[in-house]
Design a protein around this motif. Structure first.
Motif, PDB file in Angstrom:
ATOM      1  N   GLU A   1     -25.641 -13.150   3.990  1.00 39.18           N
ATOM      2  CA  GLU A   1     -25.937 -14.591   4.498  1.00 39.18           C
ATOM      3  C   GLU A   1     -27.191 -14.688   5.036  1.00 39.18           C
ATOM      4  O   GLU A   1     -27.797 -13.477   5.979  1.00 39.18           O
ATOM      5  CB  GLU A   1     -24.830 -14.544   5.707  1.00 39.18           C
ATOM      6  CG  GLU A   1     -24.606 -15.754   6.561  1.00 39.18           C
ATOM      7  CD  GLU A   1     -23.549 -15.645   7.428  1.00 39.18           C
ATOM      8  OE1 GLU A   1     -23.699 -16.477   8.106  1.00 39.18           O
ATOM      9  OE2 GLU A   1     -22.720 -15.193   6.691  1.00 39.18           O
ATOM     10  N   LEU A   2     -27.563 -15.589   5.327  1.00 34.77           N
ATOM     11  CA  LEU A   2     -29.157 -16.033   5.995  1.00 34.77           C
ATOM     12  C   LEU A   2     -28.603 -17.678   6.342  1.00 34.77           C
ATOM     13  O   LEU A   2     -27.900 -18.543   5.795  1.00 34.77           O
ATOM     14  CB  LEU A   2     -30.030 -15.565   4.383  1.00 34.77           C
ATOM     15  CG  LEU A   2     -30.250 -16.775   3.773  1.00 34.77           C
ATOM     16  CD1 LEU A   2     -30.591 -18.307   4.161  1.00 34.77           C
ATOM     17  CD2 LEU A   2     -31.735 -16.269   2.610  1.00 34.77           C
TER      18      LEU A   2
ATOM     19  N   GLN B   1     -27.851 -24.736   7.362  1.00 30.27           N
ATOM     20  CA  GLN B   1     -26.417 -24.491   7.486  1.00 30.27           C
ATOM     21  C   GLN B   1     -26.800 -23.613   6.550  1.00 30.27           C
ATOM     22  O   GLN B   1     -27.102 -23.213   5.321  1.00 30.27           O
ATOM     23  CB  GLN B   1     -25.397 -25.029   6.343  1.00 30.27           C
ATOM     24  CG  GLN B   1     -25.395 -27.128   7.024  1.00 30.27           C
ATOM     25  CD  GLN B   1     -24.938 -26.326   7.731  1.00 30.27           C
ATOM     26  OE1 GLN B   1     -23.456 -26.211   8.312  1.00 30.27           O
ATOM     27  NE2 GLN B   1     -25.261 -27.293   9.291  1.00 30.27           N
ATOM     28  N   ALA B   2     -26.020 -22.097   6.600  1.00 32.87           N
ATOM     29  CA  ALA B   2     -25.889 -20.874   6.105  1.00 32.87           C
ATOM     30  C   ALA B   2     -26.200 -20.776   4.618  1.00 32.87           C
ATOM     31  O   ALA B   2     -24.719 -21.598   4.217  1.00 32.87           O
ATOM     32  CB  ALA B   2     -24.707 -20.247   6.599  1.00 32.87           C
ATOM     33  N   VAL B   3     -26.694 -19.914   3.803  1.00 30.79           N
ATOM     34  CA  VAL B   3     -26.279 -19.963   2.357  1.00 30.79           C
ATOM     35  C   VAL B   3     -26.081 -18.411   2.963  1.00 30.79           C
ATOM     36  O   VAL B   3     -26.057 -17.598   3.154  1.00 30.79           O
ATOM     37  CB  VAL B   3     -28.203 -19.641   2.154  1.00 30.79           C
ATOM     38  CG1 VAL B   3     -27.806 -19.661   0.660  1.00 30.79           C
ATOM     39  CG2 VAL B   3     -28.256 -21.351   1.946  1.00 30.79           C
TER      40      VAL B   3
ATOM     41  N   ALA C   1     -36.364 -15.967   5.786  1.00 31.25           N
ATOM     42  CA  ALA C   1     -35.248 -16.003   6.851  1.00 31.25           C
ATOM     43  C   ALA C   1     -34.792 -14.572   6.822  1.00 31.25           C
ATOM     44  O   ALA C   1     -34.684 -13.747   5.841  1.00 31.25           O
ATOM     45  CB  ALA C   1     -34.297 -17.131   6.519  1.00 31.25           C
ATOM     46  N   TYR C   2     -34.347 -13.926   7.804  1.00 27.68           N
ATOM     47  CA  TYR C   2     -33.430 -12.442   7.730  1.00 27.68           C
ATOM     48  C   TYR C   2     -31.841 -12.411   7.446  1.00 27.68           C
ATOM     49  O   TYR C   2     -31.174 -13.793   7.931  1.00 27.68           O
ATOM     50  CB  TYR C   2     -33.830 -11.554   9.118  1.00 27.68           C
ATOM     51  CG  TYR C   2     -35.557 -11.982   9.090  1.00 27.68           C
ATOM     52  CD1 TYR C   2     -35.670 -10.213   8.120  1.00 27.68           C
ATOM     53  CD2 TYR C   2     -36.518 -12.301   9.151  1.00 27.68           C
ATOM     54  CE1 TYR C   2     -37.085  -9.525   8.606  1.00 27.68           C
ATOM     55  CE2 TYR C   2     -37.590 -11.645   9.585  1.00 27.68           C
ATOM     56  CZ  TYR C   2     -37.935 -10.406   8.466  1.00 27.68           C
ATOM     57  OH  TYR C   2     -39.096  -9.918   9.422  1.00 27.68           O
ATOM     58  N   LEU C   3     -31.262 -11.489   6.514  1.00 25.09           N
ATOM     59  CA  LEU C   3     -29.851 -11.907   5.860  1.00 25.09           C
ATOM     60  C   LEU C   3     -29.044 -10.832   7.464  1.00 25.09           C
ATOM     61  O   LEU C   3     -29.702 -10.009   7.811  1.00 25.09           O
ATOM     62  CB  LEU C   3     -30.391 -10.740   4.887  1.00 25.09           C
ATOM     63  CG  LEU C   3     -30.623 -11.733   3.316  1.00 25.09           C
ATOM     64  CD1 LEU C   3     -30.445 -10.406   2.105  1.00 25.09           C
ATOM     65  CD2 LEU C   3     -29.937 -12.371   3.047  1.00 25.09           C
TER      66      LEU C   3
ATOM     67  N   ILE D   1     -29.994 -14.586  -3.937  1.00 24.49           N
ATOM     68  CA  ILE D   1     -30.042 -15.435  -2.504  1.00 24.49           C
ATOM     69  C   ILE D   1     -30.826 -16.233  -2.786  1.00 24.49           C
ATOM     70  O   ILE D   1     -32.128 -15.576  -3.009  1.00 24.49           O
ATOM     71  CB  ILE D   1     -29.687 -14.629  -1.408  1.00 24.49           C
ATOM     72  CG1 ILE D   1     -28.857 -15.728  -0.496  1.00 24.49           C
ATOM     73  CG2 ILE D   1     -30.700 -14.447  -0.997  1.00 24.49           C
ATOM     74  CD1 ILE D   1     -28.269 -15.674   0.573  1.00 24.49           C
ATOM     75  N   ASP D   2     -30.231 -17.428  -2.377  1.00 22.54           N
ATOM     76  CA  ASP D   2     -31.353 -18.528  -2.262  1.00 22.54           C
ATOM     77  C   ASP D   2     -31.966 -19.052  -0.880  1.00 22.54           C
ATOM     78  O   ASP D   2     -30.990 -18.539  -0.073  1.00 22.54           O
ATOM     79  CB  ASP D   2     -31.738 -19.865  -2.742  1.00 22.54           C
ATOM     80  CG  ASP D   2     -30.572 -19.903  -4.106  1.00 22.54           C
ATOM     81  OD1 ASP D   2     -31.426 -19.521  -4.953  1.00 22.54           O
ATOM     82  OD2 ASP D   2     -29.629 -21.229  -4.126  1.00 22.54           O
TER      83      ASP D   2
END
Length: 301
Positions: free
Chosen positions: A292-293, A162-164, A207-209, A199-200
């Motif tokens: 967002e990642l 799920q997106a962070v 993971a790319y933003l 950001i976590d």
């Protein structure tokens, strides 16, 4: 001394302690099928693709040193296998449901396999792998029944969580960057250090933003882990600039129009796996910035 005999161990009924993991398939045509016992089709034991992926380790060696040095690893496309049971109550039901299910696959356009529900759900994009050699031992139009093993492939082999998402709101001078109440919304201004912006990434892989800049904002700098994006494009009020830093995409749009060329050469860096990473966010104005990642996992759970 008396002897006390322990009570015999009793194995709990597995139906009382656990339920099967929810699985579903959303095909290229948008139709969704729940894959569990009693559905059409039903998933049988022997599923492949839920656990650890293949990892090809690259190494080097020297005649002067015993052994080898492990340099890096690469995860190739993931092989997936579904053992499926198809059972219908009539020939017409068999024809309709069997056709609907297999019409949802394509050899190059992926559908989505979902495992789990809610915040625990993870997804994997799959394409069909068909060699044309399946044999029906008995005519399913007579029995309404067939077991079919379905070969699939995940060109992108990592499960997506799920997106962070973190949102930073622009503010006039004098508004504190850190809010009085805890939460995921922070205020930004050009004279803040942003040392506490972070950001976590709970995933197993970097993971790319994807950055979304909502105007009005100018003099924008965005980045993670030393890779800073200098945004020379002013974002007026009512407009939105989106920058996807994923190497598989890497584009920028302003209100839906492609502005990748205007963004120029940039160095994009990923958010490292398994922890919290600081962000660099600087801008002037009263707009907002969303970072967002999507966490990437080795396994479905």
């Amino acid at each position: 001394m008396g002897i006390v005999f322990a009570a015999p161990a009793v194995q709990p009924d597995p139906r009382e302690v656990a339920e099967g993991r929810f699985m579903s398939w959303t095909g290229v045509n948008g139709e969704t099928f729940v894959l569990s016992y009693g559905t059409f089709p039903s998933m049988l034991p022997g599923v492949q693709g839920l656990h650890m992926p293949q990892m090809d380790v690259r190494s080097s060696s020297s005649p002067l040193v015993h052994g080898e040095d492990l340099r890096s690893y690469h995860i190739p496309s993931r092989r997936v296998f579904w053992p499926l049971m198809f059972q219908a109550r009539s020939a017409s039901e068999w024809r309709t449901q069997h056709a609907a299910f297999f019409d949802s696959f394509h050899p190059i356009v992926p559908g989505t396999w979902t495992v789990g529900e809610g915040d625990d759900a993870r997804t994997l994009a799959l394409v069909g792998v068909f060699d044309g050699n399946h044999v029906f031992q008995v005519d399913p139009f007579l029995t309404g029944y067939a077991n079919i093993g379905l070969e699939l492939s995940a060109p992108r082999p990592l499960w997506r969580g799920q997106a962070v998402r973190q949102t930073f709101l622009g503010a006039e001078a004098g508004v504190d960057f850190i809010p009085d109440e805890p939460g995921d919304v922070y205020y930004l201004s050009s004279d803040s250090s942003f040392a506490l912006a972070n950001i976590d990434n709970p995933g197993n892989e970097p993971a790319y933003l994807t950055w979304t800049v909502n105007g009005p904002l100018t003099s924008i700098q965005l980045g993670v882990d030393g890779a800073i994006i200098e945004v020379a494009i002013p974002v007026p009020e009512g407009s939105a600039l989106t920058i996807d830093t994923d190497p598989a995409a890497q584009f920028a749009t302003l209100d839906g129009d492609d502005v990748t060329a205007e963004l120029g050469f940039q160095l994009f860096g990923p958010v490292p796996a398994g922890g919290t990473s600081p962000l660099v966010i600087q801008a002037e104005g009263t707009g907002s910035v969303v970072a967002e990642l999507t966490p990437l996992y080795w396994r479905a759970y």
